[in-house]
Structure formats: structure tokens, C-alpha cells
Design a protein around this motif. Sequence first.
Motif, PDB file in Angstrom:
ATOM      1  N   MET A   1       1.363   0.906  13.205  1.00 59.39           N
ATOM      2  CA  MET A   1       0.140   0.756  12.425  1.00 59.39           C
ATOM      3  C   MET A   1      -0.941   1.702  12.948  1.00 59.39           C
ATOM      4  SD  MET A   1      -1.548  -2.940  11.487  1.00 59.39           S
ATOM      5  CE  MET A   1       0.039  -3.717  11.653  1.00 59.39           C
TER       6      MET A   1
ATOM      7  N   THR B   1      -3.552   3.569  -0.390  1.00 60.65           N
ATOM      8  CA  THR B   1      -3.133   2.195  -0.655  1.00 60.65           C
ATOM      9  C   THR B   1      -1.623   2.154  -0.927  1.00 60.65           C
ATOM     10  OG1 THR B   1      -5.322   1.637  -1.523  1.00 60.65           O
ATOM     11  CG2 THR B   1      -3.503   0.172  -2.138  1.00 60.65           C
TER      12      THR B   1
ATOM     13  N   GLU C   1      -3.641   9.021   8.960  1.00 64.08           N
ATOM     14  CA  GLU C   1      -4.473   8.962   7.757  1.00 64.08           C
ATOM     15  C   GLU C   1      -5.869   9.478   8.043  1.00 64.08           C
ATOM     16  OE1 GLU C   1      -7.383   8.010   5.034  1.00 64.08           O
ATOM     17  OE2 GLU C   1      -7.324   6.822   6.866  1.00 64.08           O
TER      18      GLU C   1
ATOM     19  N   PHE D   1       4.323   1.025   3.957  1.00 62.44           N
ATOM     20  CA  PHE D   1       4.342   0.558   5.344  1.00 62.44           C
ATOM     21  C   PHE D   1       4.654  -0.932   5.403  1.00 62.44           C
ATOM     22  CE2 PHE D   1       2.284  -1.568   8.873  1.00 62.44           C
ATOM     23  CZ  PHE D   1       2.842  -0.906   9.955  1.00 62.44           C
TER      24      PHE D   1
ATOM     25  N   TRP E   1       0.172   2.443   2.358  1.00 61.73           N
ATOM     26  CA  TRP E   1       0.160   1.167   3.074  1.00 61.73           C
ATOM     27  C   TRP E   1       1.144   0.185   2.466  1.00 61.73           C
ATOM     28  CZ3 TRP E   1      -1.127  -0.038   7.747  1.00 61.73           C
ATOM     29  CH2 TRP E   1      -2.034   0.764   8.430  1.00 61.73           C
ATOM     30  N   CYS E   2       1.298   0.200   1.157  1.00 63.29           N
ATOM     31  CA  CYS E   2       2.314  -0.659   0.529  1.00 63.29           C
ATOM     32  C   CYS E   2       3.696  -0.312   1.079  1.00 63.29           C
ATOM     33  CB  CYS E   2       2.296  -0.499  -0.996  1.00 63.29           C
ATOM     34  SG  CYS E   2       0.916  -1.329  -1.809  1.00 63.29           S
TER      35      CYS E   2
ATOM     36  N   VAL F   1      -7.900   0.052  -0.348  1.00 59.77           N
ATOM     37  CA  VAL F   1      -8.497   1.066   0.521  1.00 59.77           C
ATOM     38  C   VAL F   1      -9.823   1.558  -0.063  1.00 59.77           C
ATOM     39  CG1 VAL F   1      -8.162   3.343   1.572  1.00 59.77           C
ATOM     40  CG2 VAL F   1      -6.270   1.696   1.524  1.00 59.77           C
TER      41      VAL F   1
ATOM     42  N   ASN G   1       3.226  -9.621   6.491  1.00 56.09           N
ATOM     43  CA  ASN G   1       3.473  -8.347   5.801  1.00 56.09           C
ATOM     44  C   ASN G   1       3.629  -8.547   4.306  1.00 56.09           C
ATOM     45  OD1 ASN G   1       3.883  -5.770   7.556  1.00 56.09           O
ATOM     46  ND2 ASN G   1       4.612  -7.491   8.782  1.00 56.09           N
TER      47      ASN G   1
ATOM     48  N   LEU H   1      -0.165   5.216  11.903  1.00 56.41           N
ATOM     49  CA  LEU H   1      -0.505   5.412  10.490  1.00 56.41           C
ATOM     50  C   LEU H   1      -2.016   5.557  10.311  1.00 56.41           C
ATOM     51  CD1 LEU H   1       0.292   5.703   7.555  1.00 56.41           C
ATOM     52  CD2 LEU H   1       0.463   3.200   7.419  1.00 56.41           C
ATOM     53  N   PHE H   2      -2.801   4.716  10.983  1.00 61.43           N
ATOM     54  CA  PHE H   2      -4.265   4.853  10.922  1.00 61.43           C
ATOM     55  C   PHE H   2      -4.700   6.234  11.405  1.00 61.43           C
ATOM     56  CE2 PHE H   2      -4.908   0.105  10.992  1.00 61.43           C
ATOM     57  CZ  PHE H   2      -5.753   0.041   9.892  1.00 61.43           C
TER      58      PHE H   2
ATOM     59  N   PHE I   1      -2.386  -5.430  -1.326  1.00 60.86           N
ATOM     60  CA  PHE I   1      -2.515  -3.996  -1.603  1.00 60.86           C
ATOM     61  C   PHE I   1      -1.887  -3.634  -2.944  1.00 60.86           C
ATOM     62  CE2 PHE I   1      -4.199  -3.929   2.476  1.00 60.86           C
ATOM     63  CZ  PHE I   1      -4.597  -2.669   2.862  1.00 60.86           C
TER      64      PHE I   1
END
Length: 183
Positions: A162, A124, A169, A130, A127-128, A101, A83, A165-166, A90
Motif C-alpha cells: 500500500m 481510483t 502514485e 489493488f 486502487w480497485c 480519489v 479489502n 502504491l501511495f 471505490f
Amino acid sequence: MNRLRAAALLLLSLAYPVLVYLAMGRFEPRWLALLLFALALLRAVATRQPVWLAASAGAGVLALLATVLNQALPLKLYPALVNAVMLAVFAVSLRFPPSAVERIARLSEPDLPPQAIAYTRRVTQVWCGFFVLNGTLALATAFWASERTWALYNGLLAYVMMGVLFAVEWCVRQRVRAAHGHG
């Protein structure tokens, strides 16, 4: 052959927490460190990118510590290391565009409009966030949770989060594209 190696590396990486959990109590941590070292070695061989070479070196250090100390903690720190590396990748891409991204998006759509570039930058950043949250939880489970909780979080719940989140998004992206006439 490269795809096969990449697929094997991905599967081993995804299964790592479960494999470690299943082996704990059956093998000494120093022997389990071989799994982490193999993962680090495969990663180093599979890539030429400095960030992944550094991650492989970090995994190698964790494996060495597990071997020398014969302790499980270094083995349990690997998901937090992953991580941290992903956060670095990222975050650096935000400082030195294009964002991570955006680079991924350009693989399927080379000519991104300006609003898509702004959107990929925002994703992006998400995701940071996350990786900060997930890495913190991975670290907390390594230090303060049982092996079972550590394996459950790092081997299942982190992947579920994850995936969520995908999925979220993807849904947001469809709405953004439709709003800008690209849907």
C-alpha cells in the motif's frame, strides 16, 4: 475526542493481524473474537456511513462464528473483508461519481480541473485493482497459509504494498501536475 477515537481505531485495525498472531496458541479463538467484536463495535460507533456499518456487521458475524465454532479462520478472514469493503466503496464511486480519489483530492483542492478529475478516476481504478489483488492474497493466506505467513502478509507486506502504491502514485501525480502547468 473523535480524533482520539479515530486514531485508536486505526491503530487497532492496523495491528489486528499481529495481535491475532501473537494471541494464537495462547488464547482460544472464541476469546480472540472479542478483539474482532470490539473492532466492529468501535467502527460502528465511529461512523454513520452505511458501508462502514455493513463492514462492522460483517466483522461482527466473523466474531460470532469464531466464538461459536472456536475456530481461527473467521478471525483470519477480517483483512479480506476490509479489502472487499474498500473495493466496494471505490468501485461504487466509479459508477456514481465523484470517484473516491476525487473526493479525497477535493479536500485540499476544491476546484479540480477536468484533467485532474480524469486522473483521479484512473487512480481510483488502480486502487480497485489493488483491493482485488490484496483481498485475494488476504483470502488465500487465511485459507491456505500458516498463521505466521498470514500475519506477515496481512500485518506487514500488505501495508508495504500500500505504501509503495501511495509513493508511486504521488510521483506520477507530480509529473502529471507539472505536465499540465500545476507543479
